[in-house]
Enzyme design. Structure first.
Site, PDB file in Angstrom:
ATOM      1  N   TYR A 121     -15.345  17.934 -16.645  1.00  0.00           N
ATOM      2  CA  TYR A 121     -15.531  16.510 -16.585  1.00  0.00           C
ATOM      3  C   TYR A 121     -16.801  16.448 -15.835  1.00  0.00           C
ATOM      4  O   TYR A 121     -16.690  16.754 -14.611  1.00  0.00           O
ATOM      5  CB  TYR A 121     -14.175  15.673 -16.424  1.00  0.00           C
ATOM      6  N   ASP A 131      -6.005  19.389 -15.251  1.00  0.00           N
ATOM      7  CA  ASP A 131      -6.393  18.118 -15.486  1.00  0.00           C
ATOM      8  C   ASP A 131      -6.011  17.724 -17.266  1.00  0.00           C
ATOM      9  O   ASP A 131      -6.321  18.399 -18.192  1.00  0.00           O
ATOM     10  CB  ASP A 131      -8.081  17.958 -15.680  1.00  0.00           C
ATOM     11  N   ARG A 164       0.666  -1.284  -0.060  1.00  0.00           N
ATOM     12  CA  ARG A 164       0.051  -0.121  -0.062  1.00  0.00           C
ATOM     13  C   ARG A 164       1.054   1.243   0.052  1.00  0.00           C
ATOM     14  O   ARG A 164       0.665   2.251  -0.673  1.00  0.00           O
ATOM     15  CB  ARG A 164      -1.207  -0.007   1.255  1.00  0.00           C
ATOM     16  N   LYS A 189      -7.494   6.570 -19.593  1.00  0.00           N
ATOM     17  CA  LYS A 189      -7.911   7.006 -20.967  1.00  0.00           C
ATOM     18  C   LYS A 189      -6.436   6.743 -21.838  1.00  0.00           C
ATOM     19  O   LYS A 189      -6.182   5.527 -22.080  1.00  0.00           O
ATOM     20  CB  LYS A 189      -8.299   8.392 -21.156  1.00  0.00           C
TER      21      LYS A 189
HETATM   22  C1  LIG Z   1     -12.430   9.921 -17.288  1.00  0.00           C
HETATM   23  C2  LIG Z   1     -11.994  11.133 -16.949  1.00  0.00           C
HETATM   24  C3  LIG Z   1     -11.839  11.690 -15.532  1.00  0.00           C
HETATM   25  C4  LIG Z   1     -12.044  10.579 -14.340  1.00  0.00           C
HETATM   26  O1  LIG Z   1     -11.108   9.406 -14.328  1.00  0.00           O
HETATM   27  P1  LIG Z   1     -11.551   7.920 -13.835  1.00  0.00           P
HETATM   28  O2  LIG Z   1     -10.532   7.270 -14.125  1.00  0.00           O
HETATM   29  O3  LIG Z   1     -13.007   7.688 -14.557  1.00  0.00           O
HETATM   30  O4  LIG Z   1     -12.012   8.128 -12.656  1.00  0.00           O
HETATM   31  C5  LIG Z   1     -11.046  12.791 -14.918  1.00  0.00           C
HETATM   32  N1  LIG Z   1     -11.094  13.632 -16.068  1.00  0.00           N
HETATM   33  C6  LIG Z   1     -11.247  13.555 -17.064  1.00  0.00           C
HETATM   34  C7  LIG Z   1     -10.976  14.591 -18.451  1.00  0.00           C
HETATM   35  C8  LIG Z   1     -11.729  12.402 -17.725  1.00  0.00           C
HETATM   36  O5  LIG Z   1     -11.797  12.113 -19.019  1.00  0.00           O
END
Ligand SMILES: *Cc1c(COP(=O)(O)O)cnc(C)c1O
Length: 386
Positions: free
Chosen positions: A108, A180, A56, A205
């Site tokens: 998002y 982000d 962890r 992603k």
């Molecule tokens: C998918 C996404 C998130 C959230 O991420 P998860 O891995 O689904 O928790 C945050 N910001 C953006 C721009 C995203 O496309």
């Protein structure tokens, strides 16, 4: 005169493969093994020999993945989490109840939901504004503003927020700037170079890239203020425990090795497909910062080396027709998420539900690694069927 050879910094393509090299010589495996062990044997004096004692708190696969992503972002360090939203929440938990954060209106959807459902009940004050306008951010500032959160290009409207201009506003009040960077990835944008303090990714992603792992990661810039907040984030990672598994880290690290070639190919195809759709009579709008007359084109060109694999378009004749296009496509799978090797298409308004400001004729596209010729053919047959 003696010329000293100053080594040129490695290109991102090379860093992705070699940032974590340095395994002992001999018969070391070239592909890293997955270390599943939860615990690590101690030295006779009780000290942890490899720097690890319990998974962890730290694991070799997580270390390698964090170091590689940090190198790509030009960060001093990075901390991996079990999802993008776990990373987001941990970053907000470095604050104290009562602290104020500015978010984009077009953040998002899941981030807005996490802010409303988790951060605000815990005591964070959140306001949302049009971050594409630095003065709009400025007018939200309060003495308690600790973070400014931006996301560019936005989801699903592809609005562009100027990172450097947002950093200027953040500095004015001593707030930290979080970007982000899930959509552009460090291959197209390195937010720390434009003044951001933190970079957040949903590694579910483009980083994973194959639609088979959920993860999140936060990279940090060099300022004292950011480093201090990052120490708190590390504590939250270990004490809060929202960590990715060794196998997840191994997959995500492997994803980084092909990130540059994937993202560049996807950007090239997206630009071609977006330009084709602009000229199609069945399409009323194409939202893509790569189009020269797009409102965010200039700001995007300043901070992106290409315009990414994501775009949205609006079908001229309405909601039902746009849903019909999505289901008539053969190569674009009608499914949520993005950044995978397969092309995906999604009717965002249906996912976001009642009250969304997303137009109901809008389809969001994540361009995969199929041939752009085949993707164009597929769009032609789906739109011509209208
Ligand atoms: C998918 C996404 C998130 C959230 O991420 P998860 O891995 O689904 O928790 C945050 N910001 C953006 C721009 C995203 O496309």
């Amino acid at each position: 005169m003696k010329h000293e050879h100053v080594p040129r910094p490695l290109q991102l393509d090379t860093l992705a493969l070699h940032a974590t090299a340095g395994a002992p010589a001999g018969s070391a495996p070239v592909a890293p093994p997955i270390v599943l062990s939860t615990t690590f044997e101690r030295n006779p004096d009780g000290s942890p020999p490899s720097g690890h004692y319990y998974s962890r708190a730290g694991n070799p696969n997580r270390d390698a993945y964090e170091r590689c992503l940090a190198a790509l972002e030009g960060a001093t360090d990075a901390a991996a989490f079990s999802s993008g939203l776990a990373a987001t929440i941990a970053l907000l938990q470095t604050l104290s109840p009562g602290d104020h954060v500015v978010f984009p209106q077009e953040v998002y959807f899941g981030t807005a939901n996490a802010v409303r459902e988790v951060a605000v009940p815990w005591g964070i004050q959140a306001t949302f504004c049009d971050t594409t306008d630095p003065d709009a951010i400025r007018s939200e500032l309060r003495p308690s503003t600790r973070l400014i959160w931006i996301e560019t290009p936005s989801n699903p409207m592809l609005s562009v927020t100027d990172i450097a201009a947002s950093a200027v506003v953040a500095r004015e009040v001593g707030a930290l700037l979080v970007c982000d960077n899930t959509w552009p990835t460090p291959i197209l944008t390195r937010p720390l170079e434009h003044g951001a303090d933190f970079v957040v990714h949903s590694s579910s992603k483009y980083i994973g890239g194959h639609g088979d792992v959920i993860g999140g990661i936060v990279a940090v810039g060099p300022t004292l203020h950011a480093q201090e907040a990052f120490r708190r984030l590390r504590t939250l990672q270990t004490a809060g425990g929202a960590v990715p598994s060794p196998f997840d880290c191994w997959l995500l690290h492997r994803g980084l090795k092909t990130l540059a070639v994937r993202v560049r190919a996807q950007s090239d195809s997206a630009l071609r497909v977006a330009n084709f759709l602009v000229a199609h009579p069945g399409v009323s709008a194409v939202l893509y910062p790569g189009l020269e007359d797009a409102p965010g084109h200039e700001a995007a060109a300043r901070q992106m080396s290409a315009f990414g694999g994501m775009f949205s378009f609006q079908v001229r004749v309405g909601r039902d027709a746009s849903l019909a296009v999505a289901s008539r496509l053969r190569l674009f799978t009608h499914a949520t998420s993005l950044g995978s090797v397969e092309s995906l298409i999604e009717h965002r308004a249906s996912i976001e539900g009642p009250g969304t400001s997303t137009p109901d004729t809008l389809l969001r596209v994540s361009v995969g690694l199929e041939s752009a010729d085949d993707l164009l053919e597929d769009l032609i047959q789906a739109l011509d069927g209208l």
